[in-house]
Design a protein around this motif. Structure first.
Motif, PDB file in Angstrom:
ATOM      1  N   THR A 214     -16.529 -31.254 -27.464  1.00 54.17           N
ATOM      2  CA  THR A 214     -15.639 -31.846 -26.450  1.00 54.17           C
ATOM      3  C   THR A 214     -16.115 -33.244 -26.051  1.00 54.17           C
ATOM      4  O   THR A 214     -15.319 -34.188 -25.928  1.00 54.17           O
ATOM      5  CB  THR A 214     -15.578 -30.941 -25.216  1.00 54.17           C
ATOM      6  N   GLN A 215     -17.431 -33.375 -25.855  1.00 55.20           N
ATOM      7  CA  GLN A 215     -17.981 -34.675 -25.487  1.00 55.20           C
ATOM      8  C   GLN A 215     -17.764 -35.697 -26.594  1.00 55.20           C
ATOM      9  O   GLN A 215     -17.418 -36.862 -26.329  1.00 55.20           O
ATOM     10  CB  GLN A 215     -19.467 -34.542 -25.170  1.00 55.20           C
ATOM     11  N   ILE A 220     -14.984 -40.357 -28.821  1.00 59.23           N
ATOM     12  CA  ILE A 220     -14.155 -40.993 -29.859  1.00 59.23           C
ATOM     13  C   ILE A 220     -12.896 -41.584 -29.241  1.00 59.23           C
ATOM     14  O   ILE A 220     -12.477 -42.700 -29.577  1.00 59.23           O
ATOM     15  CB  ILE A 220     -13.808 -39.975 -30.957  1.00 59.23           C
ATOM     16  N   ASP A 221     -12.282 -40.838 -28.290  1.00 58.82           N
ATOM     17  CA  ASP A 221     -11.087 -41.368 -27.610  1.00 58.82           C
ATOM     18  C   ASP A 221     -11.418 -42.642 -26.843  1.00 58.82           C
ATOM     19  O   ASP A 221     -10.642 -43.622 -26.866  1.00 58.82           O
ATOM     20  CB  ASP A 221     -10.520 -40.313 -26.657  1.00 58.82           C
ATOM     21  N   GLN A 222     -12.562 -42.651 -26.169  1.00 59.87           N
ATOM     22  CA  GLN A 222     -12.969 -43.850 -25.423  1.00 59.87           C
ATOM     23  C   GLN A 222     -13.209 -45.027 -26.364  1.00 59.87           C
ATOM     24  O   GLN A 222     -12.815 -46.164 -26.071  1.00 59.87           O
ATOM     25  CB  GLN A 222     -14.229 -43.554 -24.605  1.00 59.87           C
ATOM     26  N   ILE A 223     -13.864 -44.758 -27.501  1.00 57.94           N
ATOM     27  CA  ILE A 223     -14.122 -45.831 -28.465  1.00 57.94           C
ATOM     28  C   ILE A 223     -12.811 -46.386 -29.012  1.00 57.94           C
ATOM     29  O   ILE A 223     -12.663 -47.604 -29.180  1.00 57.94           O
ATOM     30  CB  ILE A 223     -15.022 -45.320 -29.601  1.00 57.94           C
ATOM     31  N   GLU A 224     -11.839 -45.508 -29.283  1.00 63.40           N
ATOM     32  CA  GLU A 224     -10.552 -45.982 -29.780  1.00 63.40           C
ATOM     33  C   GLU A 224      -9.854 -46.857 -28.747  1.00 63.40           C
ATOM     34  O   GLU A 224      -9.224 -47.872 -29.092  1.00 63.40           O
ATOM     35  CB  GLU A 224      -9.669 -44.795 -30.155  1.00 63.40           C
ATOM     36  N   THR A 225      -9.979 -46.490 -27.467  1.00 61.00           N
ATOM     37  CA  THR A 225      -9.422 -47.341 -26.400  1.00 61.00           C
ATOM     38  C   THR A 225     -10.117 -48.691 -26.366  1.00 61.00           C
ATOM     39  O   THR A 225      -9.478 -49.746 -26.246  1.00 61.00           O
ATOM     40  CB  THR A 225      -9.562 -46.641 -25.040  1.00 61.00           C
ATOM     41  N   ILE A 226     -11.464 -48.667 -26.493  1.00 64.57           N
ATOM     42  CA  ILE A 226     -12.229 -49.918 -26.510  1.00 64.57           C
ATOM     43  C   ILE A 226     -11.838 -50.754 -27.727  1.00 64.57           C
ATOM     44  O   ILE A 226     -11.717 -51.987 -27.642  1.00 64.57           O
ATOM     45  CB  ILE A 226     -13.740 -49.610 -26.513  1.00 64.57           C
TER      46      ILE A 226
END
Length: 381
Positions: A214-215, A220-226
């Motif tokens: 989950t973490q 990965i979602d945060q990196i894609e946003t960045i």
């Protein structure tokens, strides 16, 4: 302006370019200094805007683009690492879930076995207790017969002893079977407890793996946003750099070039004014009149010197239209004065009649007349 210097006198011969007189140029020199200062200022501004400052701006923008690109590349590497870690956790999760399933099966089997063993233990408890009661009764009867003063016969004693021993043997057999069943229950209970501990540990491992997954997914979602933000910033920086290079700088250069050109025109204008303060002979010839004097005023539009080139004089005359139509440039003419004649050629034929005379003006050049043809005299053509 005020005449500061007068050269030559009437009758002197001058060459083209000789200085005839000078006018006070102090005010015009100030204008020249001011124009030069304005040009220097414009040039300094252009240099500052197009050299060091521009280089610094380009360097800063290029560094920003490089840093954004590096940060974006770093996010791709981090995302790749996280995805690799996520794949590993998924594999570990499969193994852990398989282990949990196996341990759960063991726990279920042991639980079933323990239930059966407890039933067997309960079934053996009653015969053991019955055998114990029977033994205690036989033992009491045997002890009673063997008391002092007993009247029992030897046969009775032997029978009582045999019955006691038989009851004891039956009790021992029943107790042995009960103890064996109890030992089996105890052993299975221990195995079940250990199996439950293993199951709990395995389930905790699965929970840890799921939490890690989950973490990682969140990371990965945060990196894609960045990555989206960095990509937008990088594209904006590149577009701004392109606009600066292809539009802003050329416009700035054109502006400063126009300013420099304007300042240069100012210098040329001031230089022209300065040049006007030094009056030179436009032709070579003899000075016939001087209308300026030192410390006097020279005014624009007033004739200051009259210079004649005796080797090439011009005669001007007017003719009717019929005569004009017979003339051509280059035609020979003869000029007559005081009985002397001089040869010349037509250089100009007017195309418009004078308003008063209705005649057409013609000019001819006469060479080699010398002093025989003074300025301003009338001649016959």
């Amino acid at each position: 302006g005020t005449v500061t210097q007068v050269n030559y006198k009437v009758g002197d011969t001058v060459k083209e370019g000789d200085v005839l007189f000078k006018i006070d140029d102090e005010a015009y020199q100030v204008q020249m200094d001011s124009a030069q200062a304005a040009y220097n200022t414009a040039q300094a501004g252009a240099t500052a805007a197009t050299s060091g400052a521009r280089d610094l701006q380009n360097y800063q923008t290029e560094e920003q683009i490089r840093q954004l690109q590096k940060n974006l590349n770093d996010t791709y590497e981090s995302k790749d690492d996280m995805e690799d870690s996520l794949d590993e956790l998924r594999e570990h999760g499969k193994a852990a879930n398989a282990q949990v399933a196996s341990l759960q099966s063991d726990v279920d089997t042991l639980s079933q076995n323990l239930g059966v063993q407890k039933q067997d233990l309960a079934a053996k408890q009653e015969p053991m207790e019955t055998a114990k009661t029977e033994y205690d009764a036989k033992k009491a009867a045997y002890d009673e017969i063997n008391k002092a003063g007993s009247t029992a016969t030897a046969v009775q004693k032997a029978e009582a002893e045999a019955a006691c021993k038989a009851a004891e043997a039956a009790y021992n057999t029943a107790k042995t079977e009960y103890d064996a069943a109890a030992a089996a229950v105890t052993a299975t209970s221990s195995q079940l407890a250990l199996a439950k501990q293993g199951l709990s540990a395995a389930q905790a491992g699965v929970n840890t793996i799921n939490s890690g997954k989950t973490q990682l997914k969140s990371g990965i979602d945060q990196i894609e946003t960045i990555q989206d933000t960095l990509t937008d910033s990088l594209n904006t920086a590149k577009q701004a750099y392109s606009i600066t290079q292809n539009e802003v700088y050329p416009q700035t250069d054109a502006t400063y070039a126009a300013q420099l050109n304007q300042a240069a025109v100012g210098i040329e204008s001031a230089q022209m004014q300065l040049d006007y303060c030094t009056v030179t002979a436009p032709i070579s010839g003899v000075i016939e009149a001087i209308n300026v004097e030192k410390e006097g005023m020279a005014a624009a539009g007033n004739v200051a010197y009259i210079i004649s080139n005796k080797d090439s004089m011009t005669v001007t005359f007017d003719v009717a239209e019929a005569a004009k139509n017979t003339l051509n440039i280059g035609d020979d003419v003869t000029v007559e004065r005081n009985g002397q004649t001089f040869d010349g050629s037509i250089t100009e034929i007017g195309t418009m009649a004078g308003q008063q005379t209705k005649l057409f003006r013609v000019k001819a050049t006469v060479t080699g007349a010398g002093d025989a043809l003074p300025n301003g005299v009338s001649v016959k053509v």
